[in-house]
Scaffold this motif. Structure first.
Motif, PDB file in Angstrom:
ATOM      1  N   ILE A   6      -8.100  -0.322   3.818  1.00  0.00           N
ATOM      2  CA  ILE A   6      -8.744   0.767   4.554  1.00  0.00           C
ATOM      3  C   ILE A   6      -8.155   2.063   4.008  1.00  0.00           C
ATOM      4  N   GLY A   7      -9.033   2.958   3.547  1.00  0.00           N
ATOM      5  CA  GLY A   7      -8.581   4.237   3.004  1.00  0.00           C
ATOM      6  C   GLY A   7      -8.558   5.287   4.100  1.00  0.00           C
ATOM      7  N   ILE A   8      -7.443   5.983   4.210  1.00  0.00           N
ATOM      8  CA  ILE A   8      -7.292   7.016   5.247  1.00  0.00           C
ATOM      9  C   ILE A   8      -6.985   8.352   4.571  1.00  0.00           C
ATOM     10  N   ALA A   9      -7.839   9.345   4.852  1.00  0.00           N
ATOM     11  CA  ALA A   9      -7.647  10.679   4.275  1.00  0.00           C
ATOM     12  C   ALA A   9      -6.584  11.416   5.079  1.00  0.00           C
ATOM     13  N   VAL A  10      -5.580  11.932   4.367  1.00  0.00           N
ATOM     14  CA  VAL A  10      -4.512  12.679   5.055  1.00  0.00           C
ATOM     15  C   VAL A  10      -4.288  14.020   4.360  1.00  0.00           C
ATOM     16  N   LYS A  11      -3.773  14.971   5.129  1.00  0.00           N
ATOM     17  CA  LYS A  11      -3.503  16.295   4.547  1.00  0.00           C
ATOM     18  C   LYS A  11      -2.210  16.273   3.734  1.00  0.00           C
ATOM     19  N   SER A  12      -1.231  15.538   4.257  1.00  0.00           N
ATOM     20  CA  SER A  12       0.083  15.536   3.603  1.00  0.00           C
ATOM     21  C   SER A  12       0.649  14.119   3.586  1.00  0.00           C
ATOM     22  N   LEU A  13       0.876  13.592   2.367  1.00  0.00           N
ATOM     23  CA  LEU A  13       1.476  12.252   2.289  1.00  0.00           C
ATOM     24  C   LEU A  13       2.893  12.258   2.851  1.00  0.00           C
ATOM     25  N   GLU A  18       5.711   9.244   6.691  1.00  0.00           N
ATOM     26  CA  GLU A  18       6.726   9.093   7.740  1.00  0.00           C
ATOM     27  C   GLU A  18       6.103   8.427   8.976  1.00  0.00           C
ATOM     28  N   LEU A  19       4.894   8.887   9.319  1.00  0.00           N
ATOM     29  CA  LEU A  19       4.191   8.356  10.496  1.00  0.00           C
ATOM     30  C   LEU A  19       3.865   6.863  10.324  1.00  0.00           C
ATOM     31  N   PHE A  20       3.278   6.505   9.176  1.00  0.00           N
ATOM     32  CA  PHE A  20       2.856   5.115   8.976  1.00  0.00           C
ATOM     33  C   PHE A  20       4.044   4.166   8.787  1.00  0.00           C
ATOM     34  N   ALA A  21       5.132   4.674   8.195  1.00  0.00           N
ATOM     35  CA  ALA A  21       6.328   3.833   8.065  1.00  0.00           C
ATOM     36  C   ALA A  21       6.864   3.493   9.463  1.00  0.00           C
ATOM     37  N   LYS A  26       7.612  -0.538   8.242  1.00  0.00           N
ATOM     38  CA  LYS A  26       8.014  -0.778   6.844  1.00  0.00           C
ATOM     39  C   LYS A  26       7.600   0.401   5.980  1.00  0.00           C
ATOM     40  N   GLU A  27       8.260   0.481   4.827  1.00  0.00           N
ATOM     41  CA  GLU A  27       7.980   1.585   3.903  1.00  0.00           C
ATOM     42  C   GLU A  27       6.743   1.275   3.065  1.00  0.00           C
ATOM     43  N   SER A  28       6.177   2.331   2.505  1.00  0.00           N
ATOM     44  CA  SER A  28       5.094   2.193   1.534  1.00  0.00           C
ATOM     45  C   SER A  28       5.617   1.381   0.349  1.00  0.00           C
ATOM     46  N   TYR A  29       4.793   0.432  -0.172  1.00  0.00           N
ATOM     47  CA  TYR A  29       5.283  -0.371  -1.300  1.00  0.00           C
ATOM     48  C   TYR A  29       4.907   0.227  -2.653  1.00  0.00           C
ATOM     49  N   LYS A  30       4.022   1.249  -2.623  1.00  0.00           N
ATOM     50  CA  LYS A  30       3.604   1.827  -3.897  1.00  0.00           C
ATOM     51  C   LYS A  30       2.996   3.204  -3.681  1.00  0.00           C
ATOM     52  N   LYS A  31       3.337   4.130  -4.581  1.00  0.00           N
ATOM     53  CA  LYS A  31       2.656   5.439  -4.610  1.00  0.00           C
ATOM     54  C   LYS A  31       2.071   5.592  -5.991  1.00  0.00           C
ATOM     55  N   GLU A  32       0.829   6.056  -6.046  1.00  0.00           N
ATOM     56  CA  GLU A  32       0.164   6.146  -7.353  1.00  0.00           C
ATOM     57  C   GLU A  32      -0.814   7.307  -7.347  1.00  0.00           C
ATOM     58  N   SER A  33      -0.807   8.056  -8.429  1.00  0.00           N
ATOM     59  CA  SER A  33      -1.769   9.148  -8.568  1.00  0.00           C
ATOM     60  C   SER A  33      -2.945   8.638  -9.398  1.00  0.00           C
ATOM     61  N   VAL A  34      -4.168   8.912  -8.926  1.00  0.00           N
ATOM     62  CA  VAL A  34      -5.367   8.551  -9.712  1.00  0.00           C
ATOM     63  C   VAL A  34      -6.082   9.880  -9.982  1.00  0.00           C
ATOM     64  N   GLU A  35      -5.763  10.443 -11.138  1.00  0.00           N
ATOM     65  CA  GLU A  35      -6.188  11.812 -11.456  1.00  0.00           C
ATOM     66  C   GLU A  35      -7.712  11.953 -11.421  1.00  0.00           C
ATOM     67  N   GLY A  47      -0.800  -7.348   6.965  1.00  0.00           N
ATOM     68  CA  GLY A  47      -1.317  -8.721   6.964  1.00  0.00           C
ATOM     69  C   GLY A  47      -1.888  -9.037   5.598  1.00  0.00           C
ATOM     70  N   GLU A  48      -3.120  -9.556   5.575  1.00  0.00           N
ATOM     71  CA  GLU A  48      -3.725  -9.883   4.279  1.00  0.00           C
ATOM     72  C   GLU A  48      -4.444  -8.683   3.681  1.00  0.00           C
ATOM     73  N   SER A  49      -4.363  -7.553   4.380  1.00  0.00           N
ATOM     74  CA  SER A  49      -5.047  -6.362   3.911  1.00  0.00           C
ATOM     75  C   SER A  49      -4.018  -5.243   3.639  1.00  0.00           C
ATOM     76  N   LYS A  50      -4.523  -4.054   3.369  1.00  0.00           N
ATOM     77  CA  LYS A  50      -3.630  -2.930   3.064  1.00  0.00           C
ATOM     78  C   LYS A  50      -4.170  -1.662   3.701  1.00  0.00           C
ATOM     79  N   ILE A  51      -3.271  -0.715   3.898  1.00  0.00           N
ATOM     80  CA  ILE A  51      -3.657   0.646   4.266  1.00  0.00           C
ATOM     81  C   ILE A  51      -3.396   1.511   3.029  1.00  0.00           C
ATOM     82  N   GLU A  52      -4.407   2.302   2.666  1.00  0.00           N
ATOM     83  CA  GLU A  52      -4.273   3.212   1.520  1.00  0.00           C
ATOM     84  C   GLU A  52      -4.351   4.642   2.057  1.00  0.00           C
TER      85      GLU A  52
END
Ligand SMILES: CC[C@@H](C(=O)O)C(=O)SCCNC(=O)CCNC(=O)[C@H](O)C(C)(C)COP(=O)(O)OP(=O)(O)OC[C@H]1O[C@@H](n2cnc3c(N)ncnc32)[C@H](O)[C@@H]1OP(=O)(O)O
Ligand SMILES: [Co+2]
Length: 132
Positions: A6-13, A18-21, A26-35, A47-52
């Protein structure tokens, strides 16, 4: 198809990480820029899914436009498929419209395409396939 993320639009990562952790314990397992998409992402296992989490990395990013119009919140659902080209053909035959039919590189080692929200009850839908 399974719900891949599920993709969630946020103003500030910084703020939302901090909120989602805290929320998920748990902490984010990956940060990635897709230019090319104009986004920086942060992923959480759920679970078997992810939050992006998606923060805009440039002014013309779809995330900036979305937040300007609707505010922060759920931006898209992504379904995992085994063969993205086959699914594009199947869904075209069913009458669905794609923003672009050509799979492109997404985050987290995926090939992705998007269906237009006007043909999916106002929900932006992404299909993704693990890159070989
Ligand atoms: C990190 C990479 C990748 C991954 O691996 O997971 C990603 O998830 S990238 C995520 C960001 N990338 C994208 O969103 C690409 C696909 N999106 C687009 O191409 C565009 O955003 C769009 C959907 C075609 C809309 O663009 P545009 O027409 O320029 O914007 P408008 O603001 O004029 O919107 C038109 C129309 O569509 C509605 N809309 C826009 N975004 C969404 C959305 N996320 N969910 C639902 N509806 C959406 C918008 O409200 C407008 O509707 P009307 O006002 O009724 O005309
Ligand atoms: Co996505």
């Amino acid at each position: 198809m399974k719900l891949e993320h599920i993709g969630i639009a946020v103003k500030s990562l910084g703020v939302s990480d901090e909120l989602f952790a805290k929320l998920l314990g748990k902490e984010s397992y990956k940060k990635e820029s897709v230019e090319r998409e104009g986004v920086v992402t942060s992923f959480y296992a759920a679970g078997e899914s992810k939050i992006e989490l998606l923060e805009a990395s440039k002014e013309e990013s779809p995330i900036s436009k979305f937040i300007d119009k609707k505010g922060e919140g759920i931006h898209h659902l992504a379904f995992g498929v085994d063969n993205i080209l086959q699914e594009v053909e199947r869904l075209k035959k069913e009458g669905f419209e794609f923003i672009s039919e050509e799979p492109k590189e997404g985050a987290d080692n995926k090939l992705i395409v998007f269906l237009h929200p006007k043909c999916t009850n106002g929900v932006l839908v992404e299909l993704c396939q693990e890159k070989q």
